[in-house]
Write an enzyme that holds these catalytic residues in place. Structure first.
Site, mmCIF file in Angstrom:
data_model
loop_
_atom_site.group_PDB
_atom_site.id
_atom_site.type_symbol
_atom_site.label_atom_id
_atom_site.label_comp_id
_atom_site.label_asym_id
_atom_site.label_seq_id
_atom_site.Cartn_x
_atom_site.Cartn_y
_atom_site.Cartn_z
ATOM 1 N N ASP A 131 -5.818 -1.532 -25.149
ATOM 2 C CA ASP A 131 -6.436 -0.216 -25.057
ATOM 3 C C ASP A 131 -6.323 0.447 -23.687
ATOM 4 O O ASP A 131 -7.063 1.387 -23.386
ATOM 5 C CB ASP A 131 -7.914 -0.309 -25.452
ATOM 6 C CG ASP A 131 -8.712 -1.224 -24.536
ATOM 7 O OD1 ASP A 131 -8.091 -1.971 -23.750
ATOM 8 O OD2 ASP A 131 -9.952 -1.190 -24.611
ATOM 9 N N GLU A 132 -5.407 -0.006 -22.846
ATOM 10 C CA GLU A 132 -5.269 0.636 -21.539
ATOM 11 C C GLU A 132 -3.852 0.493 -21.006
ATOM 12 O O GLU A 132 -3.132 -0.444 -21.355
ATOM 13 C CB GLU A 132 -6.267 0.065 -20.526
ATOM 14 C CG GLU A 132 -6.123 -1.403 -20.263
ATOM 15 C CD GLU A 132 -7.076 -1.911 -19.192
ATOM 16 O OE1 GLU A 132 -7.227 -1.228 -18.159
ATOM 17 O OE2 GLU A 132 -7.671 -2.982 -19.391
ATOM 18 N N ASP A 187 -7.548 4.747 -20.369
ATOM 19 C CA ASP A 187 -8.383 3.690 -20.946
ATOM 20 C C ASP A 187 -9.113 4.246 -22.161
ATOM 21 O O ASP A 187 -9.872 5.227 -22.050
ATOM 22 C CB ASP A 187 -9.384 3.195 -19.896
ATOM 23 C CG ASP A 187 -10.015 1.862 -20.278
ATOM 24 O OD1 ASP A 187 -9.713 1.354 -21.367
ATOM 25 O OD2 ASP A 187 -10.819 1.339 -19.485
#
Length: 424
Positions: free
Chosen positions: A120-121, A27
């Site tokens: 973003d993860e 993350d």
């Protein structure tokens, strides 16, 4: 006494703890804000907020700004009252997309089993990479180092035996850390958490469980399954009860299935002129179409979102008979939906367009209308918009501007047939 044997034994204990923990959740830390800091290193250490002007919302905030209570989705006016000395940076979604693509490429070099769940993860299953790269903790440090060196941003990594626990672990590791939850320690790790930490527990579910005296994961795990199901429903109750005991059989599924793409904008001042709102809707539809084509997708359902000056949010949706990635079609659908929104005589604060029901363009049959088939319009429109994508990619979005009523310079008469969907 020599410390060598003790250190060796500690390493052995750590290695044993990693057995069965092949799931990583990576993350990015304050992703949008971190990308901006990498581009503007002079802002490091300052409270930075990424978002629109004072009438917009916060997209991301650095940890220095979060210390003042600033968080994502907060109205910018509220954020600036809480942190008046913050530096506000406008978002650059193209830059975020480029960094996200690069980070996912780094993860793909580690293992083919990468499941991207947002910009973003991502989850990774590194069971097959251990012989080549080492144990999961070593792989996590490798990922963090490469992300930092290549993109100037940091990420946190959770390691566990399941996706659910790995995601919780990465949250506890923030910012810029690694947390391993051994398989044997999973239940103990979960029991101290509030029930709201579980996947699928929002405010309503949390309140429903609280009415039955269930406020922690431990209380949920110790409750009879029938009690939990009575509180939140049979399926949800069984799922949450399993999670409370660390049971999550879902594998890491490579690839990412986009559920929707959207674009929205808050006006600098409330707008009473519907022509201005319509023009902005055209621009937003075009942005969605560009992203659809970039990702090789088509959409079947169009949703328009309107927020009036009294902060009421209204949405209207329609399902197309034929999926599309053409901006003109998205705009014409959105325009008809916008015309059906009852604003109550109030000016508009925000407007947005969302494309849902996405599917791969390559494998989706797109049945043209009779008019398109006879005149050959559809291929020409799609080719024209793809050509404009190339120009915008090279020279920026402002390099091409559509006319006031003809998006992309084509006729504004709709050729799309609608199937009514739920209105909310």
């Amino acid at each position: 006494m020599s410390r060598g044997p003790r250190a060796l034994e500690a390493r052995r204990d750590w290695g044993r703890a990693e057995i069965g923990c092949s799931i990583l959740h990576v993350d990015m830390d304050a992703f949008f804000a971190s990308v901006e800091l990498a581009r503007r290193p002079q802002l490091r250490g300052l409270p930075v907020i990424v978002g629109g002007a004072t009438r917009g919302v916060v997209l991301a905030a650095t940890y220095e700004a979060r210390a003042f209570g600033v968080h994502a989705a907060m109205p910018m006016s509220v954020a600036l009252r809480q942190c008046p000395h913050a530096v506000v940076v406008p978002p650059d979604h193209h830059a975020y997309h480029e960094v996200s693509t690069g980070v996912m490429r780094v993860l793909g070099d580690v293992t083919a089993l990468v499941e991207q769940v947002s910009v973003d993860e991502a989850f990774l299953d590194v069971a097959g990479a251990r012989r080549r790269l080492g144990p999961p903790t070593v792989i996590a440090q490798l990922i963090r180092r490469q992300v930092r060196e290549q993109f100037g941003i940091t990420c946190s990594v959770g390691i566990a035996s399941t996706k659910f626990v790995a995601k919780l672990a990465s949250g506890h590791a923030k910012p810029d850390g690694v947390l391993l939850v051994p398989r044997a320690a999973t239940v103990d790790f979960l029991r101290v958490l509030p029930v709201g930490a579980l996947w699928g527990v929002g405010e309503k579910t949390e309140a429903a469980l609280a009415r039955w005296g269930i406020r922690t994961v431990a209380e949920l795990a110790d409750s009879d399954l029938s009690t939990v199901q009575h509180a939140v429903g049979k399926v949800a109750g069984a799922h949450l009860h399993d999670l409370s005991w660390g049971r999550d059989p879902r594998p890491v599924r490579p690839g990412r299935e986009e559920r929707s793409l959207s674009a929205e904008e808050t006006f600098p001042v409330d707008v009473a002129d519907l022509g201005v709102v319509q023009a902005k809707t055209r621009d937003l539809a075009d942005r969605c179409a560009v992203r659809l084509r970039r990702n090789g997708l088509v959409t079947r359902t169009i949703t328009v979102k309107v927020r009036t000056s009294d902060f009421r949010t209204l949405t209207r949706s329609r399902t197309l008979l034929t999926p599309t990635d053409v901006g003109r079609e998205l705009y014409l659908a959105a325009r008809e939906l916008l015309a059906g929104v009852d604003l109550g005589g109030l000016p508009v604060r925000l407007v947005g367009v969302r494309a849902e029901g996405l599917s791969p363009a390559a494998s989706t049959v797109r049945q043209p209308t009779l008019e398109e088939a006879s005149e050959g319009q559809l291929p020409a429109r799609r080719d024209a918009e793809r050509a404009m994508d190339v120009v915008r990619e090279r020279f920026g979005r402002s390099a091409i501007q559509a006319g006031p009523s003809q998006p992309g310079g084509v006729s504004s008469r709709s050729t799309t047939t609608f199937v009514p969907a739920d209105l909310s």
